[in-house]
Design a protein around this motif. Structure first.
Motif, mmCIF file in Angstrom:
data_model
loop_
_atom_site.group_PDB
_atom_site.id
_atom_site.type_symbol
_atom_site.label_atom_id
_atom_site.label_comp_id
_atom_site.label_asym_id
_atom_site.label_seq_id
_atom_site.Cartn_x
_atom_site.Cartn_y
_atom_site.Cartn_z
ATOM 1 N N SER A 28 -8.582 -1.943 -9.490
ATOM 2 C CA SER A 28 -7.832 -2.296 -8.292
ATOM 3 C C SER A 28 -6.362 -2.247 -8.692
ATOM 4 O O SER A 28 -6.034 -2.189 -9.874
ATOM 5 C CB SER A 28 -8.204 -3.692 -7.781
ATOM 6 O OG SER A 28 -7.780 -4.687 -8.701
ATOM 7 N N ALA A 29 -5.486 -2.224 -7.710
ATOM 8 C CA ALA A 29 -4.046 -2.393 -7.933
ATOM 9 C C ALA A 29 -3.471 -1.472 -9.009
ATOM 10 O O ALA A 29 -2.884 -1.938 -9.993
ATOM 11 C CB ALA A 29 -3.748 -3.853 -8.274
ATOM 12 N N LEU A 30 -3.609 -0.175 -8.808
ATOM 13 C CA LEU A 30 -3.028 0.768 -9.772
ATOM 14 C C LEU A 30 -1.514 0.608 -9.878
ATOM 15 O O LEU A 30 -0.932 0.900 -10.922
ATOM 16 C CB LEU A 30 -3.372 2.208 -9.377
ATOM 17 C CG LEU A 30 -4.811 2.660 -9.677
ATOM 18 C CD1 LEU A 30 -5.000 4.109 -9.249
ATOM 19 C CD2 LEU A 30 -5.139 2.495 -11.157
ATOM 20 N N ALA A 31 -0.879 0.150 -8.816
ATOM 21 C CA ALA A 31 0.565 -0.061 -8.853
ATOM 22 C C ALA A 31 0.955 -1.124 -9.878
ATOM 23 O O ALA A 31 2.107 -1.177 -10.321
ATOM 24 C CB ALA A 31 1.076 -0.461 -7.473
ATOM 25 N N LEU A 32 0.000 -1.963 -10.276
ATOM 26 C CA LEU A 32 0.238 -3.000 -11.281
ATOM 27 C C LEU A 32 -0.314 -2.595 -12.648
ATOM 28 O O LEU A 32 -0.427 -3.425 -13.549
ATOM 29 C CB LEU A 32 -0.391 -4.329 -10.840
ATOM 30 C CG LEU A 32 0.138 -4.912 -9.535
ATOM 31 C CD1 LEU A 32 -0.619 -6.180 -9.163
ATOM 32 C CD2 LEU A 32 1.636 -5.195 -9.623
ATOM 33 N N GLY A 33 -0.692 -1.340 -12.780
ATOM 34 C CA GLY A 33 -1.254 -0.872 -14.035
ATOM 35 C C GLY A 33 -2.765 -0.914 -14.090
ATOM 36 O O GLY A 33 -3.361 -0.555 -15.109
ATOM 37 N N THR A 218 4.894 -6.555 -1.859
ATOM 38 C CA THR A 218 6.109 -5.941 -2.379
ATOM 39 C C THR A 218 5.870 -4.531 -2.903
ATOM 40 O O THR A 218 6.803 -3.745 -3.019
ATOM 41 C CB THR A 218 6.692 -6.788 -3.525
ATOM 42 O OG1 THR A 218 5.705 -6.943 -4.548
ATOM 43 C CG2 THR A 218 7.107 -8.160 -3.023
ATOM 44 N N GLU A 219 4.609 -4.204 -3.236
ATOM 45 C CA GLU A 219 4.312 -2.894 -3.797
ATOM 46 C C GLU A 219 3.730 -1.930 -2.765
ATOM 47 O O GLU A 219 3.298 -0.837 -3.121
ATOM 48 C CB GLU A 219 3.303 -3.035 -4.960
ATOM 49 C CG GLU A 219 3.804 -3.897 -6.110
ATOM 50 C CD GLU A 219 4.934 -3.248 -6.879
ATOM 51 O OE1 GLU A 219 4.982 -2.012 -6.911
ATOM 52 O OE2 GLU A 219 5.770 -3.981 -7.436
ATOM 53 N N SER A 220 3.695 -2.316 -1.513
ATOM 54 C CA SER A 220 3.004 -1.471 -0.535
ATOM 55 C C SER A 220 3.837 -1.244 0.712
ATOM 56 O O SER A 220 4.722 -2.024 1.045
ATOM 57 C CB SER A 220 1.663 -2.105 -0.144
ATOM 58 O OG SER A 220 1.879 -3.270 0.622
#
Length: 240
Positions: A28-33, A218-220
């Motif tokens: 999940s959450a590739l934007a967070l690594g 904040t990342e989407s």
């Protein structure tokens, strides 16, 4: 060359398979690594995938120094996902001094017996890559995912080559971070036999009425959806 694609939604699973991926890193959450995916996503991915599914075991973003409580429930997660039928897990834990947390490694690899194990890019934060490599070779680790201790794999190519030569096939060194069709062949030329990428892309939201000034994080941005780009994966697959 084996091509592993990291994804965080079921749409991207189908895209990666269609593009010719050999293995999936499910997150999940590739934007967070990349964090641990939901139970529902894991269950569905295992049910429909025609290629191996490796699940990320990482409960939060930030560093890889996990508490005893976190290590305990991550161990439990590995047992649970094995029962769901995953082909492998993706793990990594460090001590504050940038050495590998061997207690966590021992517990997690024991829990993972019967499925594959990848040690993820926590490796890129270790203080001594050679000592860390030798430690991992003593456990049931199939591969290390690394960018060669640099921001991207092309930048870390010299270290990746050194790790490949030092590993001597005791485990695989998989290059990841910044991998694309422009640099994949140069990474193959240093002895890498596995490449890791997200093939990151976007598509417009299916919402007919959009609120461009409203975001749920904040990342989407809710006007579009982050997905795997078929062409980015296919271009690399075609190289090999």
């Amino acid at each position: 060359m084996k091509i592993e694609v990291c994804i965080d939604n079921i749409e991207s699973l189908h895209t990666a398979i269609a593009a010719g991926a050999d293995r999936i890193e499910l997150c999940s959450a590739l934007a967070l690594g990349g964090l641990t995916p939901s139970l529902g996503l894991i269950t569905q991915a295992v049910a429909v995938s025609s290629i191996p599914i490796y699940v990320m075991i990482r409960p939060r973003d930030g560093d890889f120094v996990f508490s005893d409580e976190e290590i305990h429930f991550m161990e439990h997660e590995i047992h649970t996902y094995k029962q769901l039928g995953v082909n492998g897990v993706v793990i990594g834990a460090l001590n504050p001094d940038a050495t590998i947390n061997e207690d966590a490694l021992r517990r997690w690899t024991t829990a993972a017996q019967g499925v594959g194990v990848t040690f993820h890019r926590a490796f890129d934060l270790v203080a001594n890559p050679l000592e860390s490599l030798e430690l991992l070779c003593h456990y049931s680790i199939e591969r290390i995912l690394t960018s060669g201790l640099q921001p991207t794999a092309p930048e870390g190519k010299a270290m990746i080559k050194y790790l490949v030569e030092t590993a001597q096939n005791r485990l695989s060194i998989m290059a990841g971070a910044g991998v694309n069709d422009n640099n994949a062949l140069s990474l193959a030329n240093i002895g890498v036999t596995e490449l890791h990428l997200s093939g990151k892309g976007q598509r417009i939201s299916n919402m007919l009425h959009q609120h461009s000034q409203i975001s749920m994080g904040t990342e989407s941005c809710d006007d579009w959806v982050s997905i795997t780009d078929y062409d980015k994966v296919k271009k690399i697959v075609r190289l090999f």
